[in-house]
Design an enzyme around this catalytic site. Sequence first.
Site, PDB file in Angstrom:
ATOM      1  N   ARG A  37      -3.953  -2.740  28.137  1.00  0.00           N
ATOM      2  CA  ARG A  37      -2.767  -2.280  28.869  1.00  0.00           C
ATOM      3  C   ARG A  37      -2.810  -0.791  29.207  1.00  0.00           C
ATOM      4  O   ARG A  37      -2.462  -0.390  30.318  1.00  0.00           O
ATOM      5  CB  ARG A  37      -1.511  -2.545  28.031  1.00  0.00           C
ATOM      6  N   ARG A  96      -0.254  -1.296  20.479  1.00  0.00           N
ATOM      7  CA  ARG A  96      -0.044  -2.681  20.033  1.00  0.00           C
ATOM      8  C   ARG A  96      -0.794  -3.686  20.918  1.00  0.00           C
ATOM      9  O   ARG A  96      -0.817  -3.553  22.138  1.00  0.00           O
ATOM     10  CB  ARG A  96       1.453  -2.996  20.088  1.00  0.00           C
ATOM     11  N   HIS A 146       3.445  -1.004  29.955  1.00  0.00           N
ATOM     12  CA  HIS A 146       2.873  -2.237  30.506  1.00  0.00           C
ATOM     13  C   HIS A 146       2.469  -1.947  31.947  1.00  0.00           C
ATOM     14  O   HIS A 146       3.223  -1.318  32.686  1.00  0.00           O
ATOM     15  CB  HIS A 146       3.906  -3.367  30.454  1.00  0.00           C
ATOM     16  N   SER A 193       4.056  -8.272  18.256  1.00  0.00           N
ATOM     17  CA  SER A 193       5.366  -7.749  17.869  1.00  0.00           C
ATOM     18  C   SER A 193       6.236  -8.827  17.229  1.00  0.00           C
ATOM     19  O   SER A 193       6.894  -8.595  16.211  1.00  0.00           O
ATOM     20  CB  SER A 193       6.082  -7.168  19.075  1.00  0.00           C
ATOM     21  N   LEU A 194       6.230 -10.009  17.836  1.00  0.00           N
ATOM     22  CA  LEU A 194       7.042 -11.083  17.263  1.00  0.00           C
ATOM     23  C   LEU A 194       6.509 -11.447  15.883  1.00  0.00           C
ATOM     24  O   LEU A 194       7.274 -11.736  14.959  1.00  0.00           O
ATOM     25  CB  LEU A 194       7.076 -12.285  18.212  1.00  0.00           C
ATOM     26  N   GLU A 254      10.890  -3.519  15.611  1.00  0.00           N
ATOM     27  CA  GLU A 254      10.403  -2.452  16.495  1.00  0.00           C
ATOM     28  C   GLU A 254      10.974  -1.078  16.141  1.00  0.00           C
ATOM     29  O   GLU A 254      10.382  -0.056  16.479  1.00  0.00           O
ATOM     30  CB  GLU A 254      10.708  -2.814  17.954  1.00  0.00           C
TER      31      GLU A 254
END
Length: 236
Positions: free
Chosen positions: A119, A219, A75, A224-225, A208
């Site tokens: 990112r 990603r 990130h 992810s959630l 994960e």
Amino acid sequence: TKLVVKDGKCLGVVVYDLATGQIMPVRARAVIFATGGYGRVYSRTTNAYINHGSGIGLAYKAGVPLRDMEFVQFHPTSLLGKNILITEGARGEGGYLVNNKDKRFMADYAPSAMELAPRDIVARAIKTEVDKENGFDNQYVHLDLRHIGKEKIKKRLPGIREICINFAGIDPVDTPIPIQPAQHYSMGGIDVNEKCASRVEGFFAAGECACVGVHGANRLGGNSLLETVVFGKISG
Ligand SMILES: Cc1cc2nc3c(=O)[nH]c(=O)nc-3n(C[C@H](O)[C@H](O)[C@H](O)COP(=O)(O)OP(=O)(O)OC[C@H]3O[C@@H](n4cnc5c(N)ncnc54)[C@H](O)[C@@H]3O)c2cc1C
């Protein structure tokens, strides 16, 4: 502490009870790992302390193949020295990334998207600027929100302001935020198919720690959630 595999079949696990210190074997017809990523193998990461990849390591030691372990997402903006994520929202609201020459350097890397480039591009740009000695203290750059104005920062980014005040002792209303890239997400993991099954019979993984491959090498934020919900349900 151990995933028990015999003749290509998962027979259960050996667990360590943190509360009692007891080590116990647990026999099971099916085992599902949902032990998270491996961000903590990096010195700078937004991940929790537990995310050091022990589940993935246990699977590997038991002979379960892993996949895409080199696909690791960084990130761009974590608070200097604190490993705290400064959300994309800060740049979404118009925050600038500025180097020690007071330049919005993203113009050199992504002239159209600027601070809102993906990112990996923004994280690499920050690292490149620091390597070129365009950073501060050879470590970080500034995320400048000052031009956004006090009212908007208080209304739209109250959490970010609170983090900066509590953990860095600065108010982004009048001071740029010192930021540096940090590991954020592990795309690789235990190699499973779309039903969360590994190549060892009776052993499954989701979330994960698993690599279904839905994120490819990079990603997209927010997915992810979604993955944990979808593949958690399928594996369960
Ligand atoms: C700061 C931050 C912000 C994020 N924001 C977003 C977002 O906005 N949207 C999004 O989609 N994703 C986001 N993510 C990513 C997302 O939160 C994670 O990918 C997701 O929570 C992973 O869920 P999980 O259940 O697979 O693993 P985790 O949530 O990491 O849970 C793993 C669990 O396994 C346990 N465990 C680990 N090892 C062992 C072991 N050996 N034995 C027993 N138990 C073990 C841990 O204690 C933990 O309870 C963010 C991540 C971070 C760090």
